[in-house]
Design an enzyme around this catalytic site. Structure first.
Site: not given
Ligand code: PLP
Length: 367
Positions: A104, A177, A201
Site C-alpha cells: 500500500w 495511512d 477493514k
Molecule cells: C485496503 C487498504 C488500502 C486501499 O483501500 P481502498 O479503500 O480500497 O482504496 C490502502 N491502504 C491500506 C493500508 C489498506 O489496507
C-alpha cells in the site's frame, strides 16, 4: 447465528454481530420515522445526529484533541493517496518523505509522484517487506524540512505493522495511512499531522473514509483543487457538501458505538486483539520449519497474520480444509502467497483459537 462462518478476509471484513443486526433493522425502518436508512435525506435531523455521533464516538475512543478536524470522505484510502499529495505536496517546492513498508505504501508513492517530488526515505522492498524501520534508522533516513512524512501503520498484504507511533524529528508532519489498524487500539493522535483510513477493514463497510487532520495544516492547501478533493470542502461543510454515503456512515457510527459501549474502549480492544494474535503467532512459532511467518517478529501485525507452508500444494489444502471447517478467506494475497489470517476487531477470540488448533492438527497430519 449458527450459520455464521469465521471470516478471515482482509477487507471488506468481519463486522460485529450486534452492529449487523442494528443495521438490518435500519434497512427496513428507522424507528419512528417510517422509512429506511437507505431512503432518508442526508439533510434530515436523523442523519445529522448519526454523523455527529460518529464523530463524537471517534473523538472519545481516540481521545482526538480539539485542534484536529474529523471528516468523512469517499473514494477509499486509494483516493487519499492522491488527496494528501494534492493538498500538501502540490506546489510546495519541497519533497515528501515516504516510508514504504509494503504494497500500500508503494501505491501511495505512485500517486504522490504525480503531484510533486517524492523521496522513498526508507524501504524494505529488497527483503520482501518483512519489517518496519527502527526509530534510529528512521531518524537517519528522514529529511528535516520536507513537505511531510508518510507511513503506512499496518501493511495489510504483508502483515507488517509499526508497533507504535514512530519517532520523527520535531516539526515534521507525520501523515499515516491507518486503513487496516484504525481503532485496533489507542493512538496518540497529537503525534500525527494527518491520519486517514478506509472503513472497510476495521471500522465498517466500504464507502466511507475517515480523515483526521490537524487544523493549522488546512491553511497550506493550495487553491484551485477540484472541490471534492480539497479537505476544506469537508471541514467547512461538516462532510455534507454533497451527498455522503449515508448508510456507510450509519454503520461506522454503530461500530464506534459498539466499541464504546460493548467493548468498553480501545484499551480493552487492544488486549483482545493481542490475545488473538498471540494464539496465531504461537501456532506459527510452535510449527517452526513447517510454518514460516512472513514478518520479522518485532514487526508482526496484530491485524493480518501472514505465513507460508513448505509447498503451494500444502497451502491449497490448508485453505480448503480450513474452509470446510468454517474458517474462510485464508488464502494469502497473490503478491505474497501463503496464508493470511485477518483478525480485525470483530473477529472473536474463539475464531483465532479455532484456527490455531486447526494449524496444530494440520501440521501433525502433514509435517
Ligand atoms: C485496503 C487498504 C488500502 C486501499 O483501500 P481502498 O479503500 O480500497 O482504496 C490502502 N491502504 C491500506 C493500508 C489498506 O489496507
Amino acid at each position: 447465528m449458527s450459520d455464521r462462518v469465521f471470516n478471515f478476509s482482509a477487507g471488506p471484513a468481519v463486522i460485529p454481530q450486534p452492529v449487523l443486526e442494528a443495521a438490518q433493522r435500519h434497512v427496513l425502518r428507522i424507528e419512528g420515522l417510517g422509512m429506511s436508512a437507505l431512503e432518508i435525506s442526508h439533510r434530515s435531523e436523523w442523519f445529522s445526529d448519526v454523523i455527529q455521533e460518529a464523530e463524537a464516538n471517534l473523538r472519545l475512543l481516540l481521545a482526538i484533541p480539539p485542534n484536529y478536524r474529523v471528516v468523512f470522505c469517499q473514494g477509499g484510502a486509494t483516493l487519499q493517496f492522491s488527496m494528501v499529495a494534492m493538498n500538501f505536496l502540490r506546489g510546495t517546492g519541497k519533497a515528501a518523505d515516504y516510508v514504504v513498508t509494503g504494497s500500500w505504501g508503494s501505491k501511495a508513492v505512485k500517486e504522490a509522484e504525480k503531484e510533486g517530488e517524492v523521496r522513498v526515505a526508507w524501504t524494505d522492498t529488497s527483503n520482501g517487506f518483512r519489517r518496519v524501520p527502527s526509530d534510529l534508522e528512521l531518524s537517519e533516513a528522514l529529511t528535516a524540512n520536507g513537505a511531510f512524512v508518510h507511513i503506512t501503520a499496518n501493511e495489510t498484504i504483508q502483515g507488517v505493522e509499526f508497533p507504535g507511533t514512530p519517532a520523527v524529528p520535531e516539526g515534521v508532519n507525520l501523515f499515516c495511512d491507518m486503513s487496516s489498524d484504525f481503532l485496533s487500539g489507542p493512538i496518540e493522535v497529537a503525534r500525527y499531522g494527518l491520519i486517514y483510513a478506509g472503513a472497510q477493514k476495521n471500522a465498517g463497510p466500504a464507502g466511507v473514509t475517515i480523515a483526521i487532520i490537524r487544523e493549522d495544516l488546512l491553511e497550506r492547501i493550495p487553491g484551485g483543487l477540484p472541490i471534492m478533493l480539497d479537505y476544506r470542502t469537508f471541514t467547512e461543510h461538516g462532510s455534507l457538501y454533497n451527498t455522503p454515503p449515508v448508510f456507510s456512515i450509519l454503520v461506522l457510527m454503530l461500530v464506534t458505538r459498539w466499541l464504546r459501549d460493548d467493548v468498553g474502549g480501545l484499551d480493552k480492544q487492544l488486549d483482545h486483539n493481542r490475545a488473538k494474535a498471540s494464539a496465531l503467532y504461537g501456532a506459527i512459532d510452535a510449527g517452526k520449519g513447517f510454518y514460516r511467518g512472513h514478518a520479522d517478529p518485532q514487526s508482526r501485525s496484530l491485524m493480518n497474520v501472514t505465513w507460508t507452508l513448505p509447498t503451494p500444494e500444502l497451502e491449497k489444502r490448508f485453505v480448503a480444509e480450513a474452509a470446510a471447517e468454517g474458517m474462510i478467506e485464508l488464502k494469502g494475497h497473490r503478491s505474497v502467497g501463503g496464508i493470511r489470517a485477518s483478525i480485525y476487531n470483530a473477529m472473536p477470540l474463539e475464531g483465532a483459537e479455532m484456527l490455531a488448533r486447526f494449524m496444530e492438527a494440520f501440521r501433525a497430519a502433514n509435517a
